[in-house]
Design an enzyme around this catalytic site. Sequence first.
Site, mmCIF file in Angstrom:
data_model
loop_
_atom_site.group_PDB
_atom_site.id
_atom_site.type_symbol
_atom_site.label_atom_id
_atom_site.label_comp_id
_atom_site.label_asym_id
_atom_site.label_seq_id
_atom_site.Cartn_x
_atom_site.Cartn_y
_atom_site.Cartn_z
ATOM 1 N N ASN A 107 0.775 -1.113 0.037
ATOM 2 C CA ASN A 107 0.094 0.007 0.304
ATOM 3 C C ASN A 107 0.847 1.268 0.067
ATOM 4 O O ASN A 107 2.251 1.135 -0.108
ATOM 5 C CB ASN A 107 -1.024 -0.108 1.046
ATOM 6 C CG ASN A 107 -0.201 -0.208 2.446
ATOM 7 O OD1 ASN A 107 0.579 0.762 2.902
ATOM 8 N ND2 ASN A 107 -0.379 -1.126 3.258
ATOM 9 N N ARG A 108 0.277 2.293 0.035
ATOM 10 C CA ARG A 108 1.034 3.696 -0.194
ATOM 11 C C ARG A 108 1.603 4.140 1.134
ATOM 12 O O ARG A 108 2.202 5.363 1.059
ATOM 13 C CB ARG A 108 0.096 4.640 -0.747
ATOM 14 C CG ARG A 108 -0.648 4.403 -2.220
ATOM 15 C CD ARG A 108 -1.495 5.471 -2.688
ATOM 16 N NE ARG A 108 -0.787 6.789 -2.608
ATOM 17 C CZ ARG A 108 -1.306 7.724 -2.403
ATOM 18 N NH1 ARG A 108 -2.506 7.897 -2.272
ATOM 19 N NH2 ARG A 108 -0.606 8.988 -2.574
#
Length: 415
Positions: A218-219
């Site tokens: 994820n970011r």
Amino acid sequence: MHPHPIQKKNIILGVTGSIAAYKAADLASKLAQSGAIVNVVLTEAAAKFIAPLTFQSVTGEPAYSDADLWGADAHVLHIGLARKADALLIAPATANTLAKLAHGGADDLLSLTALALGTGADTPLLMIAPAMDAGMYTHAATQENVEILKRRGVVFVGPEAGHLASGLVAKGRMSEPADILGQLRYQFSRRGPLLGKHIVVTAGPTQEIIDPVRYLSNRSTGKQGYALAQAALDAGADVTLISGPVHLSPPGGATCVHVRTALEMEKAILSACQTADALIMAAAVADFRPAQAADQKIKKLGGAPALPLSANPDILAAVNQQRATTQKPNVVVGFAAETQSIIANAEDKMRRKGMNFIVANDVSAHDAGFAVETNRVTLLHTAGRKEELPLMSKAEIAAEVIERVITLLNPQENA
Ligand code: CTP
């Protein structure tokens, strides 16, 4: 709020004759930017590598060299410097300077100032970042000098192994200015309200393995978690930082455990939590992982593969289970990364996951959440209290969160 531990501290930066002297200008600048009052003292050899004017320009304070030893106030200069010092930091420190300091030599302004610091419990911090060529640091003479100084309470940073000016690769490089600053910050923080408390902070994403070259993630960049680890250190805590893969250097003084997957993170957290007073769960743990990690790279020839997923364990649920027997950690802080119904979702998570409070985060805003320097959060407490914090840097948010942890861990002092 807790001030930066270096703020308003009087630091004497001693610079000696090594090629690494040029890096000391960056160090002086970083110290000044952290709010320290920085007076630089150069040895004669250092002044051949870099001019006092460079330091004066970056610190806004006088920089001294041995030329000042013969001025009108020369006889008291070293005493005056030593008296106002909160720390003497020598970076870079040559083998010759180490020898002088170990044996009480005092034939230039820097060694005179070091001697004038005195010895004993109340003396200012003496921190040394050595720099010298291969073989000189490992020489028995230098090693014995280092031992003598360590016994007297001198704190060493580095040297690091790496490329040396002579072309050799060996131990002797001065530590990077950011690392030296981190260690100094750590030393000054050891009086804060969390002294003796063990805080576990998790940060960054996890990577869930698809095959040897691919993963799901994820970011999260880890910035908020690393800022929390720094703020806990600044308040005096012993910090274990459990980090997923990120491009950040751990703050000086933290014990960093690097993990990759959610399962690895769970194991590291359960182990660290056995002695933890607080857990701050800022990591963005992947909820799912590929059911089967392929041993070999998946080839495209067979067409797009199906990617069945398994659920990762909820780490906070596992922490709560362990907590039921160990009573540790006393305080649990969670994060809620949300894109809709932020408060309601966060409140629900806080109750389900046994948190003392939750930091609710709208990750869809352009100036908050993942991969930006700022964040806008709401703190939700178990008693129903809500605190909406304005847009702040991640460091400022971290300091606010740590303030609440201090209150929860020291209830009687804050009553
Ligand atoms: N968390 C955890 N274990 C997981 C996933 C999340 O311990 N497997 C922690 C996070 O570190 C965070 C809190 O739980 O402190 C909430 O994480 P978040 O991703 O917002 O919630 P989820 O429980 O994953 O719920 P959802 O993804 O459905 O919003």
